[in-house]
Design a protein around this motif. Structure first.
Motif, mmCIF file in Angstrom:
data_model
loop_
_atom_site.group_PDB
_atom_site.id
_atom_site.type_symbol
_atom_site.label_atom_id
_atom_site.label_comp_id
_atom_site.label_asym_id
_atom_site.label_seq_id
_atom_site.Cartn_x
_atom_site.Cartn_y
_atom_site.Cartn_z
ATOM 1 N N ARG A 84 -22.924 -78.709 39.267
ATOM 2 C CA ARG A 84 -23.754 -77.882 38.406
ATOM 3 C C ARG A 84 -24.627 -78.797 37.540
ATOM 4 O O ARG A 84 -24.139 -79.738 36.922
ATOM 5 C CB ARG A 84 -22.886 -77.007 37.510
ATOM 6 C CG ARG A 84 -23.728 -76.169 36.558
ATOM 7 C CD ARG A 84 -22.882 -75.109 35.904
ATOM 8 N NE ARG A 84 -23.613 -74.439 34.847
ATOM 9 C CZ ARG A 84 -23.132 -73.419 34.166
ATOM 10 N NH1 ARG A 84 -21.919 -72.959 34.433
ATOM 11 N NH2 ARG A 84 -23.837 -72.850 33.218
ATOM 12 N N VAL A 143 -21.046 -70.894 37.115
ATOM 13 C CA VAL A 143 -21.729 -70.559 38.367
ATOM 14 C C VAL A 143 -20.754 -70.831 39.512
ATOM 15 O O VAL A 143 -19.871 -71.684 39.398
ATOM 16 C CB VAL A 143 -23.036 -71.373 38.570
ATOM 17 C CG1 VAL A 143 -24.055 -71.046 37.510
ATOM 18 C CG2 VAL A 143 -22.748 -72.860 38.631
ATOM 19 N N ARG A 201 -24.368 -66.660 39.630
ATOM 20 C CA ARG A 201 -23.880 -66.770 38.262
ATOM 21 C C ARG A 201 -22.712 -65.804 38.051
ATOM 22 O O ARG A 201 -22.730 -64.688 38.561
ATOM 23 C CB ARG A 201 -25.022 -66.431 37.296
ATOM 24 C CG ARG A 201 -24.877 -67.023 35.917
ATOM 25 C CD ARG A 201 -26.143 -66.742 35.104
ATOM 26 N NE ARG A 201 -27.359 -67.158 35.800
ATOM 27 C CZ ARG A 201 -27.797 -68.403 35.841
ATOM 28 N NH1 ARG A 201 -27.121 -69.372 35.254
ATOM 29 N NH2 ARG A 201 -28.912 -68.700 36.486
ATOM 30 N N ASP A 226 -27.907 -75.568 34.731
ATOM 31 C CA ASP A 226 -27.579 -74.167 34.958
ATOM 32 C C ASP A 226 -27.770 -73.694 36.399
ATOM 33 O O ASP A 226 -28.049 -72.515 36.648
ATOM 34 C CB ASP A 226 -28.420 -73.290 34.013
ATOM 35 C CG ASP A 226 -27.605 -72.067 33.607
ATOM 36 O OD1 ASP A 226 -26.361 -72.133 33.704
ATOM 37 O OD2 ASP A 226 -28.219 -71.062 33.224
#
Ligand code: SF4
Length: 362
Positions: A43, A19, A13, A46
């Motif tokens: 992605r 990310v 992250r 998350d």
């Protein structure tokens, strides 16, 4: 999440909420819903996921010499498959319909790791190759399939550009018995302009494979007229290979044909392949080959100690065999580098497309 979407581990992250994928040096930074340059890692919820687990763009039984691997179980059939997407952007790509696919339709075959291993066994293959597109981008699927293959005694082969970060590299090659690494040029400028990659990262992978693993490695360079075929570049590459990898790593020079975004160049003349071969052998490299052409003189393997021909080849076909079952020259007894196991296979130059659905449920 669909069944072909699986979680991955190589990412972290960033402070701004994005990310970053850590599989290859491209280090894609992804906002919610975005895909990386390879298109198959994305992605979702998350985290970074692989979107093509268990989906393939097709299967084929090939001669192992087509990968190309000339010193790994010669003459045997290999079950080849790929998925979609790639982490480089080579303008001369010879597989662009797969590597640059944005269509999930390309991934028409559903195939579990166990089903692939079963099919390879039933077809009499000695190995399974992760090829057509780079297994780096479908790492989790390649590693799971390799485990299923090893469980039933099959070997595994990665055909890769070697553009991968350190930790995933370790995981990928721990699962492989052999690799053909594409050395696309010996110039940072070529890698940057033509592939948006980096030579240093690829040399690092070659050094890692040679110094820290038991993976059998061969190298391929596609020679493109006036792009990567100068004497100076071929001398520099030969010197580097001799110094860092030693004389036993086979090196294949293959002929380019105009494709994808590089339609402005002619096909590689036979004289260029012969010149590259002469330069590489002048550095003491023992196993240098020309490919994609009929060139029996430069396609065969010669004993490094006595000069006798130990394997004759014409394109992908074996035409002569003068090695013992464990890979020693029948004339002088010197060992030929490679992985040899008994008599050579007799698959020949055939290419057999395969429907995985014919080999039981996924
Ligand atoms: S593997 Fe794909 S998503 Fe990950 S850094 Fe490389 S190109 Fe980007």
């Amino acid at each position: 999440m669909s069944a072909s979407v699986v979680p991955t581990t190589y990412w972290h992250r960033l402070p701004d909420g994005d990310v970053q994928c850590d599989v290859c040096p491209r280090a894609c930074k992804l906002g919610e819903g975005q895909r990386g340059l390879c298109f198959v890692r994305a992605r979702a919820q998350d985290a970074v996921v692989l979107t093509t687990f268990g989906r393939s763009s097709g299967f084929c039984v090939d001669p192992i010499e087509k990968k190309p691997l000339n010193h790994f179980l010669p003459g045997t059939p290999v079950l080849s498959f790929g998925t979609a997407g790639c982490n480089l952007t080579c303008r001369f790509c010879q597989n662009w319909d797969i590597s640059k696919s944005r269509e999930i339709d390309t991934l028409s075959d559903a195939a579990s790791p166990e089903q692939i291993a079963r099919a390879a066994q039933a077809l009499g293959c000695r190995s399974v190759a992760f090829t057509y597109n780079d297994p780096v981008v479908f790492l989790e699927y390649a590693v799971a399939t390799a485990a299923a293959c090893h469980a039933v005694g099959l070997k595994t082969v990665a055909v890769t550009a070697g553009y991968v970060c350190e930790e995933p590299r370790r995981e990928l090659f721990r699962a492989m018995d052999a690799a053909n690494v594409d050395l696309k040029a010996f110039s940072e400028d070529f890698y940057r302009r033509t592939c948006t990659g980096s030579l240093a990262a690829v040399l690092d992978t070659l050094r890692y494979l040679h110094d820290e693993t038991d993976v059998w490695v061969e190298i391929t360079t596609l020679l493109i007229p006036d792009a990567n075929d100068s004497d100076a570049e071929l001398h520099a590459a030969s010197r580097w290979i001799a110094e860092h990898l030693g004389p036993d790593v086979p090196w294949h020079f293959t002929a380019f044909h105009p494709d994808y975004k590089m339609l402005d160049r002619p096909s590689t003349p036979a004289a260029t392949l012969a010149r590259a071969h002469a330069i590489a052998t002048s550095y003491g490299l023992r196993y240098v080959y020309t490919g994609n052409v009929h060139d029996p003189a430069r396609g065969g393997t010669v004993c490094h100690a006595c000069g006798a021909q130990v394997i004759g080849r014409d394109w992908y076909e074996l035409t002569a065999w003068h090695l013992t079952d464990d890979g020693c020259c029948r004339s002088c007894g010197a060992r030929c580098a490679g992985v040899f196991d008994g008599r050579p296979g007799r698959w020949g130059g055939r290419r057999l497309p395969v429907r995985l659905a014919d080999f039981g449920a996924p």
